[in-house]
Enzyme design. Structure first.
Site, PDB file in Angstrom:
ATOM      1  N   LYS A 110       0.814  -1.216   0.000  1.00 43.12           N
ATOM      2  CA  LYS A 110       0.000   0.000   0.000  1.00 43.12           C
ATOM      3  C   LYS A 110       0.851   1.271   0.000  1.00 43.12           C
ATOM      4  O   LYS A 110       0.358   2.339  -0.373  1.00 43.12           O
ATOM      5  CB  LYS A 110      -0.972   0.007   1.186  1.00 43.12           C
ATOM      6  N   TYR A 155     -12.138 -14.701   3.326  1.00 45.51           N
ATOM      7  CA  TYR A 155     -11.137 -13.687   3.665  1.00 45.51           C
ATOM      8  C   TYR A 155     -10.605 -13.883   5.086  1.00 45.51           C
ATOM      9  O   TYR A 155     -11.384 -13.962   6.045  1.00 45.51           O
ATOM     10  CB  TYR A 155     -11.749 -12.288   3.539  1.00 45.51           C
ATOM     11  N   TYR A 177      -2.865 -12.733   2.924  1.00 45.08           N
ATOM     12  CA  TYR A 177      -2.634 -12.457   1.501  1.00 45.08           C
ATOM     13  C   TYR A 177      -1.502 -13.313   0.908  1.00 45.08           C
ATOM     14  O   TYR A 177      -1.736 -14.166   0.062  1.00 45.08           O
ATOM     15  CB  TYR A 177      -2.313 -10.970   1.286  1.00 45.08           C
TER      16      TYR A 177
HETATM   17  C1  LIG Z   1      -3.849  -5.128   0.237  1.00 44.59           C
HETATM   18  C2  LIG Z   1      -2.928  -6.277   0.146  1.00 44.59           C
HETATM   19  C3  LIG Z   1      -2.865  -7.077  -1.005  1.00 44.59           C
HETATM   20  C4  LIG Z   1      -3.797  -6.897  -2.170  1.00 44.59           C
HETATM   21  O1  LIG Z   1      -3.555  -5.757  -2.926  1.00 44.59           O
HETATM   22  P1  LIG Z   1      -4.793  -5.099  -3.721  1.00 44.59           P
HETATM   23  O2  LIG Z   1      -4.189  -3.969  -4.438  1.00 44.59           O
HETATM   24  O3  LIG Z   1      -5.781  -4.705  -2.666  1.00 44.59           O
HETATM   25  O4  LIG Z   1      -5.367  -6.126  -4.621  1.00 44.59           O
HETATM   26  C5  LIG Z   1      -1.943  -8.095  -1.054  1.00 44.59           C
HETATM   27  N1  LIG Z   1      -1.130  -8.331  -0.020  1.00 44.59           N
HETATM   28  C6  LIG Z   1      -1.158  -7.610   1.121  1.00 44.59           C
HETATM   29  C7  LIG Z   1      -0.246  -7.979   2.218  1.00 44.59           C
HETATM   30  C8  LIG Z   1      -2.065  -6.554   1.243  1.00 44.59           C
HETATM   31  O5  LIG Z   1      -2.101  -5.848   2.382  1.00 44.59           O
END
Ligand SMILES: *Cc1c(COP(=O)(O)O)cnc(C)c1O
Length: 328
Positions: free
Chosen positions: A49, A260, A286
């Site tokens: 991010k 999720y 993730y």
């Molecule tokens: C937000 C996030 C993602 C996904 O990215 P997007 O742009 O929301 O698809 C992947 N890995 C981590 C660790 C994240 O925090």
């Protein structure tokens, strides 16, 4: 990129490292595996991010806003990085977090508090549904909030990953490397949309393969369509004239398991494998899931010896501590 691309606030440490994972490739008897270490992007324990926030925060400053407003899950990495960006730029930060205040703050939520964010508990709303309400309250109180959507995924945030593809192209060029596929966790879509546009713009000639880590909500529409729309919007700023088609959005949607944030055997196994063969920490929500999917695709022969696959490590390890009981 064209001159119309907005400014970028310096928040992270770039370029992030590009490294080879030889022991992992060997243990899977699979392709060469490169890792792009966005977990080391520098701001308050890093993550993907930061790239989006460099563009979003610059836009907030240009508009004279005095606080950032966003939202997500209680263990949102995006919210933690937004809180850090706000602190670093002297802005306020309001976060709509799912659920209610836990007895013992941990992981990302603990960091949100340390970073000075104001928390708005949002019950069942885990995708920032209450962001507009909070922004309206702030405006009524005389503040000038800057709204950042769930995951930072609008066309401005996605520009961070258009630029990231350029960063990768330069690293690959310098190393004399070419990758067949780029694999990563895809959730709110900005990472994937930006990479798709950036791969075209910087002639990466790699398949861009998103691993969906979340089931869609009713009424959201198919995820791939939303990613395509976002890619087109980002391209209208960063790569005018480039057109994208549904075939450009490659999404593997068969790995969402229990939904999720629910850790299953796929994630547990992937997290241990990366930790024990390379000393590399993945996260429970993730990258553990996306890397588990990559292992599965290698085991099924979709990626083979002689190929080179890049795993884009998008961060998230700060959440490990709050998932302890489902990890061991
Ligand atoms: C937000 C996030 C993602 C996904 O990215 P997007 O742009 O929301 O698809 C992947 N890995 C981590 C660790 C994240 O925090």
């Amino acid at each position: 990129m064209s001159a119309s691309v907005p400014a970028r606030a310096a928040l992270g440490v770039f370029p992030t490292p590009l490294a080879l994972l030889p022991r992992l490739s060997e243990s899977l008897r699979g392709p060469r595996i490169l890792v792009k270490r966005d977990d080391l992007s520098g701001l308050a324990l890093g993550g993907n991010k930061v790239r989006k926030l460099e563009y979003l925060a610059a836009d907030a400053l240009a508009r004279g806003c005095d606080c950032l407003v966003t939202g997500g899950a209680a263990q949102s990495n995006h919210c933690r990085q937004t809180a850090a960006a706000a602190a670093a730029l002297g802005l306020g930060c309001h976060l709509a977090l799912a659920g209610g205040r836990p007895e013992a703050p941990s992981g990302n939520f603990l960091l949100d508090l340390l970073l000075g964010a104001q928390i708005h508990w949002s019950g069942p709303d885990r995708k920032g549904e209450r962001i507009p309400l909070i922004a309206a309250e702030l405006r009524a109180a005389g503040r000038n909030p800057y709204v950042i959507p769930y995951g930072g995924s609008n066309e401005i945030g996605a520009l961070g990953f258009v630029a990231a593809a350029g960063e990768l192209a330069a690293q690959l060029g310098a190393a004399g490397e070419q990758v067949d596929a780029i694999v990563f966790a895809s959730s709110s879509g900005g990472t994937q949309a930006g990479l798709v546009v950036g791969a075209r713009l910087h002639e990466l000639r790699s398949a861009v393969v998103g691993i969906a880590i979340d089931k869609g909500e009713a009424g959201e529409g198919p995820f791939a369509e939303r990613v395509l729309e976002l890619a087109e919007k980002a391209a209208s700023i960063a790569a005018p004239g480039e057109r994208f088609a549904p075939a450009d959005i490659v999404l593997k949607e068969g790995y969402v398991g229990g939904g999720y944030g629910v850790v299953g055997e796929l994630e547990r196994r992937a997290i241990r494998l990366a930790a024990r063969t390379e000393g590399l920490l993945l996260d429970p929500v993730y990258t553990g899931r996306a890397f588990g999917a990559l292992v599965d695709l290698i085991e099924k022969g979709e990626f083979t010896r002689g190929q080179t696959v890049l795993f884009w490590h998008t961060g998230g390890a700060p959440a490990l501590f709050s998932y302890a009981s489902s990890l061991i």
